[in-house]
Design an enzyme around this catalytic site. Structure first.
Site: not given
Ligand code: GLC
Length: 558
Positions: A205, A246
């Protein structure tokens, strides 16, 4: 090409499927999806052809950011099941040939995490230095706020601590201090723990935020060394585990996150292609392949063992932040004109079928693009049946509604009272009565059948993932044609983004009349002339995939 290579660097032609256990299937009727419910649906994933399941956060959480606010990195949220249920799922997935990865959300914790509770309670807490504190916020404290609807600063004063703490996301998500070696060690321990329980890697993330130590008192000498350390740790523990990151930055900046490693890549194994995704929507909106073709030409080749990950939808707002203001407005006008469909001034909270006005051929063409473009396709649950958003749900939750299995109550997701579900089940023309797995799996003309077929062809065409790709000039603005070549094999894909039939001539260097182009999505073949030209007809929103074949093999469709 030799298929053995695809079993080695498995991620290069994987089919990744992202789901949230909480909204997938509820086995015990308490309204929350759970691991047991998910495991019961394993064969839906297996027959779709998924090779890697990406689990959104399933850890204990106060759920103020849908699980991205974690209070225990080693736990399973009791609403979703137990460690036993988790292991049962991973094991059953493995039996069906699927790997499992999960979100690694270590840029921050929940403010309810015991580490933060201890840290804020006293400057002498052993966890104080696990977070980032300042007596005064910096002058540019409001710069880079991610959720402008909720936050105005990256720094929050904490009464108990008597200091400000850094939070690049919501204020209830204090940033961890990765400049502290104890934090880095703990992150590795968390990764090691879940790999022991069967995970094959992580979707990491918010990677640039995790590495961002500017403006903090303690800094990492080189944040990319840290990312390389994490990767080294991962592959020491498990050689073929992956980090799917990401990173939503311009291509040259994103490239740095693959790392160098003498051209092999030693940081993230895969980075999402956010730029290609945004240009795809601009191309769809304009019915002009230009912006996407340009992105594909600009997109740098990743290091040898690394790969791009492609997608049309993820669990967040469909961000259009890397388009110009005018381009973003074009996409808004075409696909989400109402303010309520837009989010944070930069994205859309809709799913593809509604954005494309439900036009079946156009939706199919968009998925054909996804599976034929070079990069590992990542599906978000429900895309395979054409689920829509529910704008009654708040913010990004509009696209995170319960999975629609049957036409029955709550779409077969749960037997609970609808008020007890994590969010509304979509209603209206995209509700479960019209859009559900059980009807589509029996219908050879359904979107589900189409996507299964695309997955099958994509897996049969490793050239798409491994080959050198070139965007071909066709002279037709609406058509994207590209070819992928490796070891003497050629796969060509042609997509018409416009609502009008078109004929194009492909110029295929190196091919001649000793071969034909065999259709891969339907029966048929197209001759190639002595000078490498092929005439291809495309209906409105049409798509065709071909493999160059010797004429005697064409009929057999080999
Ligand atoms: C990532 C996630 C998003 C989450 C945020 C904070 O951007 O994709 O869903 O809210 O990180 O963890």
């Amino acid at each position: 090409m030799e298929l053995t290579r695809t079993a080695d660097l498995w991620w290069k032609n994987a089919v990744v499927y992202c789901l949230d256990v909480e909204t997938y299937s509820d086995s015990d009727g308490d309204g929350h999806g759970d691991f047991r419910g998910l495991t019961q649906h394993i064969d839906h994933l297996a027959t779709l052809g998924v090779t890697c399941v990406w689990l959104m956060p399933f850890f204990p959480s106060p759920d103020r950011d849908d699980g991205y606010d974690i209070t225990d990195f080693y736990g399973v949220d009791p609403r979703l099941g137990s460690h036993g249920d988790f292991v049962d799922f991973v094991r059953t997935a493995r039996d069906r040939g699927m790997r499992v990865i999960a979100d690694l959300v270590v840029n921050h914790t929940s403010d309810k995490h015991p580490w933060f509770r201890s840290a804020r309670s006293s400057p002498d807490s052993p966890y104080r230095d696990w977070y980032v504190w300042r007596d005064e916020p910096p002058a540019d404290a409001e710069k880079g706020v991610v959720f402008p609807d909720q936050e105005t600063s990256l720094w929050q004063y904490d009464e108990e601590a008597g200091q400000y703490y850094l939070h690049q996301f919501y204020k209830h998500q204090p940033d961890l201090n990765v400049a502290n070696p104890a934090v880095r060690e703990e992150i590795a321990r968390v990764m090691g723990f879940w790999m022991e329980l069967g995970l094959s890697g992580f979707r990491v993330d918010a990677v640039p935020f995790l590495l961002e130590t500017q403006g903090k008192d303690a800094r990492l000498p080189d944040p990319h060394d840290y990312l390389a350390d994490l990767r080294a740790f991962l592959t020491r523990r498990q050689g073929d585990a992956v980090l799917l990151g990401e990173v939503n930055l311009p291509y040259p900046d994103t490239m740095r996150f693959f790392g160098a490693g003498d051209g092999v890549g030693d940081e993230l194994t895969m980075c999402f292609d956010f730029i290609g995704m945004q240009r795809t929507y601009l191309s769809l909106a304009r019915q002009d392949a230009g912006p996407l073709a340009e992105a594909l030409r600009e997109r740098p080749a990743p290091p040898r063992d690394a790969h791009w990950a492609t997608f049309l939808r993820n669990h967040d707002e469909l961000t259009l932040d890397k388009l110009t203001d005018a381009e973003r407005q074009e996409v808004f006008d075409a696909f989400g004109p109402d303010k309520d469909m837009q989010l944070y001034g930069r994205g859309l909270r809709r799913r593809l079928p509604t954005m494309l006005g439900g036009a079946a051929a156009r939706i199919r063409m968009a998925y054909s693009l996804l599976f034929s473009l070079p990069g590992t396709p990542v599906l978000f649950y429900g895309e395979e049946i054409g689920m829509a958003e529910d704008l009654r749900a708040e913010g990004r939750l509009a696209v995170r509604t319960p999975m629609q299995w049957t036409p029955g109550r709550n779409g077969g997701f749960s037997t609970a009272d609808p008020d007890d579900l994590p969010g509304p089940v979509v209603d209206g023309e995209y509700g479960p009565e019209h859009v559900n797995v059980s009807a589509q799996r029996r219908d050879p003309d359904s979107l589900l059948s189409w996507i299964r077929m695309l997955v099958e062809r994509y897996r049969e065409c490793p050239e798409l993932a491994w080959g050198e790709y070139r965007v071909l000039k066709t002279g037709e603005a609406s058509v994207l044609a590209h070819r992928c070549d490796i070891d003497g094999g050629t796969v060509v894909a042609v997509h018409n983004l416009a609502d009008a039939a078109v004929d194009v001539v492909l110029n295929l260097d190196g091919l001649d009349d000793s071969c034909v182009l065999t259709d891969l999505l339907v029966d048929g073949h197209t001759p190639v002339s002595a000078d490498g030209q092929a005439h291809v007809e495309l209906p409105s929103y049409g798509c065709r995939w071909f493999r160059s074949t010797r004429p005697e093999d064409a009929e057999a469709g080999r």
